[in-house]
Design a protein around this motif. Sequence first.
Motif, PDB file in Angstrom:
ATOM      1  N   LEU A   6      -5.348  36.148   2.425  1.00 13.21           N
ATOM      2  CA  LEU A   6      -3.974  36.607   2.241  1.00 13.21           C
ATOM      3  C   LEU A   6      -3.734  36.980   0.781  1.00 13.21           C
ATOM      4  CD1 LEU A   6      -1.061  37.027   3.212  1.00 13.21           C
ATOM      5  CD2 LEU A   6      -0.661  34.587   2.802  1.00 13.21           C
ATOM      6  N   GLY A   7      -4.172  36.123  -0.140  1.00 11.60           N
ATOM      7  CA  GLY A   7      -3.994  36.404  -1.555  1.00 11.60           C
ATOM      8  C   GLY A   7      -4.720  37.666  -1.992  1.00 11.60           C
ATOM      9  N   ALA A   8      -5.956  37.830  -1.512  1.00 11.52           N
ATOM     10  CA  ALA A   8      -6.736  39.018  -1.875  1.00 11.52           C
ATOM     11  C   ALA A   8      -6.097  40.279  -1.312  1.00 11.52           C
ATOM     12  CB  ALA A   8      -8.170  38.875  -1.373  1.00 11.52           C
ATOM     13  N   PHE A   9      -5.585  40.200  -0.089  1.00 12.54           N
ATOM     14  CA  PHE A   9      -4.946  41.367   0.524  1.00 12.54           C
ATOM     15  C   PHE A   9      -3.693  41.757  -0.249  1.00 12.54           C
ATOM     16  CE2 PHE A   9      -2.090  43.193   3.833  1.00 12.54           C
ATOM     17  CZ  PHE A   9      -2.835  44.328   4.112  1.00 12.54           C
ATOM     18  N   LEU A  10      -2.869  40.781  -0.608  1.00 14.37           N
ATOM     19  CA  LEU A  10      -1.660  41.072  -1.376  1.00 14.37           C
ATOM     20  C   LEU A  10      -2.008  41.706  -2.720  1.00 14.37           C
ATOM     21  CD1 LEU A  10       0.449  37.837  -0.747  1.00 14.37           C
ATOM     22  CD2 LEU A  10       0.854  40.119   0.196  1.00 14.37           C
ATOM     23  N   ARG A  11      -3.028  41.180  -3.373  1.00 10.65           N
ATOM     24  CA  ARG A  11      -3.405  41.713  -4.693  1.00 10.65           C
ATOM     25  C   ARG A  11      -3.861  43.167  -4.602  1.00 10.65           C
ATOM     26  NH1 ARG A  11      -6.882  38.425  -5.516  1.00 10.65           N
ATOM     27  NH2 ARG A  11      -8.781  39.617  -5.134  1.00 10.65           N
ATOM     28  N   THR A  12      -4.698  43.472  -3.607  1.00 10.26           N
ATOM     29  CA  THR A  12      -5.190  44.851  -3.500  1.00 10.26           C
ATOM     30  C   THR A  12      -4.070  45.817  -3.131  1.00 10.26           C
ATOM     31  OG1 THR A  12      -5.839  44.496  -1.173  1.00 10.26           O
ATOM     32  CG2 THR A  12      -7.522  44.136  -2.873  1.00 10.26           C
ATOM     33  N   ARG A  13      -3.106  45.372  -2.311  1.00 13.13           N
ATOM     34  CA  ARG A  13      -1.980  46.252  -1.968  1.00 13.13           C
ATOM     35  C   ARG A  13      -1.071  46.457  -3.181  1.00 13.13           C
ATOM     36  NH1 ARG A  13      -4.579  48.605   1.601  1.00 13.13           N
ATOM     37  NH2 ARG A  13      -6.118  47.552   0.316  1.00 13.13           N
ATOM     38  N   ARG A  14      -0.892  45.416  -3.980  1.00 13.69           N
ATOM     39  CA  ARG A  14      -0.043  45.546  -5.175  1.00 13.69           C
ATOM     40  C   ARG A  14      -0.686  46.472  -6.205  1.00 13.69           C
ATOM     41  NH1 ARG A  14      -0.492  42.943  -9.869  1.00 13.69           N
ATOM     42  NH2 ARG A  14      -1.845  41.313  -9.002  1.00 13.69           N
ATOM     43  N   GLU A  15      -1.998  46.346  -6.385  1.00 15.67           N
ATOM     44  CA  GLU A  15      -2.681  47.115  -7.424  1.00 15.67           C
ATOM     45  C   GLU A  15      -2.773  48.601  -7.106  1.00 15.67           C
ATOM     46  OE1 GLU A  15      -6.409  45.124  -7.817  1.00 15.67           O
ATOM     47  OE2 GLU A  15      -5.622  43.574  -9.168  1.00 15.67           O
ATOM     48  N   ARG A  16      -2.589  48.972  -5.859  1.00 16.43           N
ATOM     49  CA  ARG A  16      -2.673  50.393  -5.514  1.00 16.43           C
ATOM     50  C   ARG A  16      -1.349  51.124  -5.750  1.00 16.43           C
ATOM     51  NH1 ARG A  16      -2.303  50.794   1.140  1.00 16.43           N
ATOM     52  NH2 ARG A  16      -0.169  50.015   1.279  1.00 16.43           N
ATOM     53  N   LEU A  17      -0.266  50.367  -5.937  1.00 14.75           N
ATOM     54  CA  LEU A  17       1.044  50.982  -6.119  1.00 14.75           C
ATOM     55  C   LEU A  17       1.271  51.415  -7.563  1.00 14.75           C
ATOM     56  CD1 LEU A  17       3.386  48.658  -4.015  1.00 14.75           C
ATOM     57  CD2 LEU A  17       2.648  50.981  -3.447  1.00 14.75           C
ATOM     58  N   ARG A  18       2.003  52.489  -7.724  1.00 12.07           N
ATOM     59  CA  ARG A  18       2.448  52.933  -9.048  1.00 12.07           C
ATOM     60  C   ARG A  18       3.927  52.598  -9.195  1.00 12.07           C
ATOM     61  NH1 ARG A  18       1.290  59.135  -8.472  1.00 12.07           N
ATOM     62  NH2 ARG A  18       2.460  58.579  -6.577  1.00 12.07           N
ATOM     63  N   PRO A  19       4.400  52.332 -10.411  1.00 15.22           N
ATOM     64  CA  PRO A  19       5.814  52.004 -10.594  1.00 15.22           C
ATOM     65  C   PRO A  19       6.748  53.044  -9.992  1.00 15.22           C
ATOM     66  CG  PRO A  19       4.602  51.550 -12.599  1.00 15.22           C
ATOM     67  CD  PRO A  19       3.638  52.241 -11.669  1.00 15.22           C
ATOM     68  N   GLU A  20       6.373  54.324 -10.140  1.00 15.59           N
ATOM     69  CA  GLU A  20       7.244  55.378  -9.625  1.00 15.59           C
ATOM     70  C   GLU A  20       7.314  55.380  -8.096  1.00 15.59           C
ATOM     71  OE1 GLU A  20       3.455  57.394 -11.325  1.00 15.59           O
ATOM     72  OE2 GLU A  20       4.794  55.706 -11.801  1.00 15.59           O
ATOM     73  N   ASP A  21       6.329  54.742  -7.427  1.00 15.58           N
ATOM     74  CA  ASP A  21       6.360  54.663  -5.964  1.00 15.58           C
ATOM     75  C   ASP A  21       7.549  53.861  -5.471  1.00 15.58           C
ATOM     76  OD1 ASP A  21       4.016  56.135  -5.751  1.00 15.58           O
ATOM     77  OD2 ASP A  21       2.728  54.358  -5.728  1.00 15.58           O
ATOM     78  N   VAL A  22       8.023  52.924  -6.297  1.00 13.09           N
ATOM     79  CA  VAL A  22       9.141  52.062  -5.892  1.00 13.09           C
ATOM     80  C   VAL A  22      10.359  52.262  -6.773  1.00 13.09           C
ATOM     81  CG1 VAL A  22       7.638  50.319  -4.856  1.00 13.09           C
ATOM     82  CG2 VAL A  22       8.193  50.172  -7.285  1.00 13.09           C
ATOM     83  N   GLY A  23      10.392  53.373  -7.493  1.00  5.90           N
ATOM     84  CA  GLY A  23      11.553  53.703  -8.290  1.00  5.90           C
ATOM     85  C   GLY A  23      11.624  53.053  -9.653  1.00  5.90           C
ATOM     86  N   LEU A  24      10.487  52.582 -10.185  1.00  7.09           N
ATOM     87  CA  LEU A  24      10.456  51.960 -11.503  1.00  7.09           C
ATOM     88  C   LEU A  24       9.881  52.927 -12.532  1.00  7.09           C
ATOM     89  CD1 LEU A  24       9.117  48.398 -10.544  1.00  7.09           C
ATOM     90  CD2 LEU A  24      11.495  49.091 -10.934  1.00  7.09           C
ATOM     91  N   VAL A  25      10.191  52.684 -13.790  1.00  5.11           N
ATOM     92  CA  VAL A  25       9.667  53.500 -14.877  1.00  5.11           C
ATOM     93  C   VAL A  25       8.263  53.002 -15.217  1.00  5.11           C
ATOM     94  CG1 VAL A  25       9.986  54.258 -17.255  1.00  5.11           C
ATOM     95  CG2 VAL A  25      11.971  53.945 -15.769  1.00  5.11           C
ATOM     96  N   SER A  26       7.332  53.922 -15.346  1.00  2.00           N
ATOM     97  CA  SER A  26       5.944  53.532 -15.582  1.00  2.00           C
ATOM     98  C   SER A  26       5.770  52.851 -16.932  1.00  2.00           C
ATOM     99  CB  SER A  26       5.030  54.764 -15.478  1.00  2.00           C
ATOM    100  OG  SER A  26       3.692  54.399 -15.734  1.00  2.00           O
ATOM    101  N   GLY A  27       6.185  53.507 -17.997  1.00  2.17           N
ATOM    102  CA  GLY A  27       6.033  52.925 -19.332  1.00  2.17           C
ATOM    103  C   GLY A  27       4.617  53.070 -19.845  1.00  2.17           C
ATOM    104  N   ALA A  28       4.444  52.800 -21.136  1.00  2.58           N
ATOM    105  CA  ALA A  28       3.133  53.010 -21.768  1.00  2.58           C
ATOM    106  C   ALA A  28       2.398  51.710 -22.061  1.00  2.58           C
ATOM    107  CB  ALA A  28       3.311  53.795 -23.060  1.00  2.58           C
ATOM    108  N   ARG A  29       2.974  50.575 -21.747  1.00  8.98           N
ATOM    109  CA  ARG A  29       2.372  49.304 -22.136  1.00  8.98           C
ATOM    110  C   ARG A  29       1.671  48.591 -20.982  1.00  8.98           C
ATOM    111  NH1 ARG A  29       6.443  45.968 -25.897  1.00  8.98           N
ATOM    112  NH2 ARG A  29       4.432  44.939 -26.323  1.00  8.98           N
TER     113      ARG A  29
END
Length: 289
Positions: A6-29
């Motif tokens: 479960l933990g590994a699945f959540l991590r891989t799904r989170r890491e594939r998302l970009r901030p702009e996919d959910v309406g967040l600002v990407s930022g440079a940091r």
Amino acid sequence: MDKQELGAFLRTRRERLRPEDVGLVSGARRRTPGLRREEIAVLAHISTEYYVRLEQGRAPRPSGDVLAGISAALLLTDAESEHLHLLAGTAPIQTGLHRRDVRPSILTLLERLTQTAGFVTSATFEVLAWNDLAAALMEDFGALAPADRNLARKVFLVSDGDGRGGPLYGISDRAEFRQTVVMRLRTTMARYPSDPAVIGLVEELRSGSAEFARLWERHDVQSVPMLTKTFRHPVVGDVTVDCDSLALTDRDQHLVLYSAPQGSRDAEALALLSVLGTEGIDMVPDARR
């Protein structure tokens, strides 16, 4: 509940998302891929501490409402959301062994499909039943032991000299089929966590194929449907067929059908194979080897 998976699945799904996919600002940091854990926690309306513990495999079983919030935050597909619930233990899990017996009505249907190659696969990709045209197009499954009728083993463990796995009847979409195999086997593993045949097959593939091990670590469960497929047959040459895979949900099996438009060159090739049968393959030295 399989906390580590479960933990590994959540991590891989989170890491594939970009901030702009959910309406967040990407930022440079940002120094790591995907969203931050605290961002997912906010979107899912849960505490950051609890979400971190979920990814680390240290949290107690989440409720259905929590999983629904996490699923929405991670933009999971229906198949991924179902897999998430299976891992968390909040969806019905089949216990015992996966079924290998085919319904008599399906066996009768296969016999009646004279112009369509048809076969049934188990949850572990073992070919359980087939008609004559499927045997002529692919191989004489009746001459093989059950372990040798497993398409997952064939595509990952049978070497053709180039290090990329077996030829698998010369199919044109071997790479895509490999991905489908891995995704479905991951779901099968979640449904039958105590089935020795399932556990043994996955361990065999992980240890015997670097490509399977690499795809397995991606934790993907959303497969792409294969609409057409080209076989390179030793007697009739290339045959392009339409692919239909029908889920037999009561036994967790698939009925796979290969057909061609009436009057096409490919339909004529299938008609010729229906006449030649498996003897047509035997006409060519070392065919399928």
